[in-house]
Design a protein around this motif. Structure first.
Motif, PDB file in Angstrom:
ATOM      1  N   SER A   5      40.822 -20.721 -33.519  1.00  0.00           N
ATOM      2  CA  SER A   5      39.945 -20.581 -34.664  1.00  0.00           C
ATOM      3  C   SER A   5      38.526 -20.860 -35.625  1.00  0.00           C
ATOM      4  CB  SER A   5      39.782 -22.716 -34.078  1.00  0.00           C
ATOM      5  OG  SER A   5      40.709 -22.715 -33.330  1.00  0.00           O
ATOM      6  N   TYR A   6      37.707 -20.675 -34.913  1.00  0.00           N
ATOM      7  CA  TYR A   6      36.849 -19.856 -35.596  1.00  0.00           C
ATOM      8  C   TYR A   6      36.224 -18.293 -36.019  1.00  0.00           C
ATOM      9  CZ  TYR A   6      34.267 -24.191 -35.261  1.00  0.00           C
ATOM     10  OH  TYR A   6      33.856 -25.503 -35.583  1.00  0.00           O
ATOM     11  N   GLY A   7      37.700 -16.846 -35.308  1.00  0.00           N
ATOM     12  CA  GLY A   7      38.336 -15.638 -36.132  1.00  0.00           C
ATOM     13  C   GLY A   7      37.245 -15.057 -34.530  1.00  0.00           C
ATOM     14  N   TYR A   8      37.053 -15.270 -33.579  1.00  0.00           N
ATOM     15  CA  TYR A   8      36.296 -14.687 -33.067  1.00  0.00           C
ATOM     16  C   TYR A   8      37.064 -14.121 -31.239  1.00  0.00           C
ATOM     17  CZ  TYR A   8      32.490 -15.592 -34.331  1.00  0.00           C
ATOM     18  OH  TYR A   8      30.995 -15.893 -35.636  1.00  0.00           O
ATOM     19  N   THR A   9      38.351 -14.201 -31.619  1.00  0.00           N
ATOM     20  CA  THR A   9      39.310 -13.567 -30.818  1.00  0.00           C
ATOM     21  C   THR A   9      39.159 -11.957 -30.350  1.00  0.00           C
ATOM     22  OG1 THR A   9      40.972 -15.073 -31.174  1.00  0.00           O
ATOM     23  CG2 THR A   9      41.851 -13.088 -29.528  1.00  0.00           C
ATOM     24  N   ASN A  10      38.788 -11.145 -31.447  1.00  0.00           N
ATOM     25  CA  ASN A  10      38.921 -10.119 -32.018  1.00  0.00           C
ATOM     26  C   ASN A  10      37.468  -9.439 -30.893  1.00  0.00           C
ATOM     27  OD1 ASN A  10      41.185  -9.494 -33.255  1.00  0.00           O
ATOM     28  ND2 ASN A  10      39.862  -8.965 -34.592  1.00  0.00           N
ATOM     29  N   SER A  11      36.214  -9.930 -31.526  1.00  0.00           N
ATOM     30  CA  SER A  11      34.685  -9.553 -31.141  1.00  0.00           C
ATOM     31  C   SER A  11      35.224  -9.797 -29.396  1.00  0.00           C
ATOM     32  CB  SER A  11      34.062 -10.897 -31.218  1.00  0.00           C
ATOM     33  OG  SER A  11      33.439 -10.636 -33.057  1.00  0.00           O
ATOM     34  N   ILE A  12      36.022 -11.154 -28.745  1.00  0.00           N
ATOM     35  CA  ILE A  12      35.783 -11.327 -27.074  1.00  0.00           C
ATOM     36  C   ILE A  12      36.942  -9.830 -26.458  1.00  0.00           C
ATOM     37  CG2 ILE A  12      36.923 -12.312 -25.847  1.00  0.00           C
ATOM     38  CD1 ILE A  12      35.992 -14.982 -27.085  1.00  0.00           C
ATOM     39  N   THR A  13      37.920  -9.294 -27.694  1.00  0.00           N
ATOM     40  CA  THR A  13      38.550  -8.384 -27.102  1.00  0.00           C
ATOM     41  C   THR A  13      38.185  -7.188 -26.726  1.00  0.00           C
ATOM     42  OG1 THR A  13      40.888  -9.606 -28.067  1.00  0.00           O
ATOM     43  CG2 THR A  13      40.842  -6.309 -27.752  1.00  0.00           C
ATOM     44  N   ASN A  14      37.226  -6.526 -28.188  1.00  0.00           N
ATOM     45  CA  ASN A  14      36.807  -5.322 -27.951  1.00  0.00           C
ATOM     46  C   ASN A  14      35.647  -5.460 -26.835  1.00  0.00           C
ATOM     47  OD1 ASN A  14      34.888  -3.462 -30.095  1.00  0.00           O
ATOM     48  ND2 ASN A  14      33.249  -4.845 -29.298  1.00  0.00           N
ATOM     49  N   ALA A  15      34.696  -6.591 -26.059  1.00  0.00           N
ATOM     50  CA  ALA A  15      34.419  -6.517 -24.893  1.00  0.00           C
ATOM     51  C   ALA A  15      34.755  -6.246 -24.266  1.00  0.00           C
ATOM     52  CB  ALA A  15      33.343  -7.389 -25.119  1.00  0.00           C
ATOM     53  N   LYS A  16      35.468  -7.181 -24.181  1.00  0.00           N
ATOM     54  CA  LYS A  16      36.797  -6.700 -22.668  1.00  0.00           C
ATOM     55  C   LYS A  16      37.247  -4.829 -22.461  1.00  0.00           C
ATOM     56  CE  LYS A  16      41.054  -6.532 -22.982  1.00  0.00           C
ATOM     57  NZ  LYS A  16      42.306  -7.025 -23.868  1.00  0.00           N
ATOM     58  N   THR A  17      37.520  -4.573 -24.233  1.00  0.00           N
ATOM     59  CA  THR A  17      38.141  -3.791 -24.060  1.00  0.00           C
ATOM     60  C   THR A  17      37.026  -2.253 -23.198  1.00  0.00           C
ATOM     61  OG1 THR A  17      39.867  -3.562 -25.631  1.00  0.00           O
ATOM     62  CG2 THR A  17      39.082  -1.161 -25.182  1.00  0.00           C
ATOM     63  N   ASN A  18      35.550  -2.669 -24.213  1.00  0.00           N
ATOM     64  CA  ASN A  18      34.669  -1.317 -24.312  1.00  0.00           C
ATOM     65  C   ASN A  18      34.058  -2.127 -22.797  1.00  0.00           C
ATOM     66  OD1 ASN A  18      33.997   0.361 -26.826  1.00  0.00           O
ATOM     67  ND2 ASN A  18      34.862  -2.140 -27.780  1.00  0.00           N
ATOM     68  N   TRP A  19      33.848  -3.090 -21.962  1.00  0.00           N
ATOM     69  CA  TRP A  19      33.765  -2.562 -20.786  1.00  0.00           C
ATOM     70  C   TRP A  19      34.228  -2.284 -19.942  1.00  0.00           C
ATOM     71  CZ3 TRP A  19      28.215  -3.114 -20.094  1.00  0.00           C
ATOM     72  CH2 TRP A  19      27.469  -3.951 -20.435  1.00  0.00           C
ATOM     73  N   ASN A  20      35.743  -2.953 -20.056  1.00  0.00           N
ATOM     74  CA  ASN A  20      36.792  -1.604 -18.717  1.00  0.00           C
ATOM     75  C   ASN A  20      36.185   0.001 -19.485  1.00  0.00           C
ATOM     76  OD1 ASN A  20      37.922  -4.294 -18.087  1.00  0.00           O
ATOM     77  ND2 ASN A  20      39.431  -4.526 -19.388  1.00  0.00           N
ATOM     78  N   ALA A  21      35.800   0.208 -20.266  1.00  0.00           N
ATOM     79  CA  ALA A  21      36.278   1.373 -20.003  1.00  0.00           C
ATOM     80  C   ALA A  21      34.997   2.308 -19.274  1.00  0.00           C
ATOM     81  CB  ALA A  21      35.963   1.954 -21.470  1.00  0.00           C
ATOM     82  N   VAL A  22      33.988   1.791 -19.544  1.00  0.00           N
ATOM     83  CA  VAL A  22      32.385   2.494 -18.486  1.00  0.00           C
ATOM     84  C   VAL A  22      33.260   3.023 -17.236  1.00  0.00           C
ATOM     85  CG1 VAL A  22      30.898   1.679 -17.069  1.00  0.00           C
ATOM     86  CG2 VAL A  22      31.123   0.887 -19.352  1.00  0.00           C
ATOM     87  N   PRO A  23      33.010   3.997 -17.130  1.00  0.00           N
ATOM     88  CA  PRO A  23      33.521   5.522 -16.242  1.00  0.00           C
ATOM     89  C   PRO A  23      32.690   4.855 -14.656  1.00  0.00           C
ATOM     90  CG  PRO A  23      32.719   6.145 -17.974  1.00  0.00           C
ATOM     91  CD  PRO A  23      32.121   5.143 -18.065  1.00  0.00           C
ATOM     92  N   ASN A  24      33.040   4.866 -13.892  1.00  0.00           N
ATOM     93  CA  ASN A  24      32.632   4.371 -12.362  1.00  0.00           C
ATOM     94  C   ASN A  24      32.168   3.191 -12.384  1.00  0.00           C
ATOM     95  OD1 ASN A  24      33.281   7.766 -11.710  1.00  0.00           O
ATOM     96  ND2 ASN A  24      31.431   8.113 -13.356  1.00  0.00           N
ATOM     97  N   ALA A  25      33.055   2.145 -13.417  1.00  0.00           N
ATOM     98  CA  ALA A  25      32.136   0.445 -12.806  1.00  0.00           C
ATOM     99  C   ALA A  25      33.371   0.184 -12.226  1.00  0.00           C
ATOM    100  CB  ALA A  25      32.375   0.186 -13.801  1.00  0.00           C
ATOM    101  N   GLY A  26      33.357  -0.714 -11.145  1.00  0.00           N
ATOM    102  CA  GLY A  26      34.127  -1.288 -10.403  1.00  0.00           C
ATOM    103  C   GLY A  26      34.628  -2.473 -11.055  1.00  0.00           C
ATOM    104  N   ILE A  27      34.831  -2.966 -12.725  1.00  0.00           N
ATOM    105  CA  ILE A  27      35.411  -4.145 -12.920  1.00  0.00           C
ATOM    106  C   ILE A  27      36.290  -3.863 -14.001  1.00  0.00           C
ATOM    107  CG2 ILE A  27      32.628  -4.993 -12.749  1.00  0.00           C
ATOM    108  CD1 ILE A  27      34.162  -3.897 -16.152  1.00  0.00           C
ATOM    109  N   PHE A  28      37.082  -5.247 -14.008  1.00  0.00           N
ATOM    110  CA  PHE A  28      38.529  -4.979 -14.940  1.00  0.00           C
ATOM    111  C   PHE A  28      38.586  -6.148 -15.195  1.00  0.00           C
ATOM    112  CE2 PHE A  28      43.089  -5.421 -15.549  1.00  0.00           C
ATOM    113  CZ  PHE A  28      42.832  -4.566 -16.459  1.00  0.00           C
TER     114      PHE A  28
END
Length: 205
Positions: free
Chosen positions: A52-75
């Motif tokens: 509703s407030y237009g923040y989906t892309n910002s959260i998707t960006n957070a997910k994508t970039n945290w997931n891309a951290v090399p050698n981190a055991g997170i998803f």
């Protein structure tokens, strides 16, 4: 640039190319002692207020970039089941304190699924948790004329709290801007310093 603090609620780019890891501090000032009990796989759920407030892309960006951290055991990945989520995102409108753009707090889930609030000091000192509630304040960000990159920093910062990262401006502070530094910061992805702390907390198996 105005700097206003993004807090870890107290009632509580990837730029690796050409960069070097800096000296880290892994005390609870920068990395919370507690962590999510389910391990490094974080299912997140989006309240209807996010779209509703237009923040989906910002959260998707957070997910994508945290997931891309090399050698981190997170998803991080999205779920439609709010009751099964390790992270729940909401967008509010001038509901957080003055100058507070985002907040994260931690909760236990009992065998019946009921959630109970955990104090931030207990999580900081080592109490594990089941769910993190993240609130991003549209009204506060709008009043401060947040850019897209500043909104991305805000979402990435609060998501970092869900993965047990704390504030990099706390003593001993890291120089420069990072996703885990509070404030109105234009930064679309975590730095090598953010990545270093994430890997320390969540090393790849």
């Amino acid at each position: 640039m105005k700097k206003k603090r993004i807090v870890l609620l107290t009632t509580i780019s990837l730029l690796f190319l050409g960069s070097t890891m800096v000296s880290a501090d892994y005390s609870s000032n920068h990395v919370l002692g507690g962590k999510n009990r389910t391990g490094g796989v974080f299912k997140y759920w989006l309240d209807s207020s996010v779209a509703s407030y237009g923040y989906t892309n910002s959260i998707t960006n957070a997910k994508t970039n945290w997931n891309a951290v090399p050698n981190a055991g997170i998803f991080l990945f999205e779920t439609s089941d709010a009751d099964d989520a390790e992270i729940k995102y909401y967008v509010t409108n001038n509901e957080l304190g003055s100058g507070v753009f985002g907040a994260a707090d931690f909760w236990d889930r009992n065998s019946n699924g009921k959630l109970s609030f955990l104090s931030p000091t207990s999580v900081m000192s080592g109490t594990n948790f089941d769910m993190t509630r993240i609130r991003l304040d549209y009204g506060r960000m709008t009043s401060a004329n947040f850019t897209s990159a500043e909104r991305n920093h805000n979402a990435g910062h609060e998501t970092g709290h869900a993965m047990s990262l704390s504030h990099f401006e706390d003593y001993p502070a890291h120089t420069g801007n990072h996703w885990m530094k509070s404030g109105q910061i234009s930064l679309n992805s975590p730095t090598s310093t953010d990545a270093d702390h994430l890997v320390w907390k969540w090393p790849a198996p």
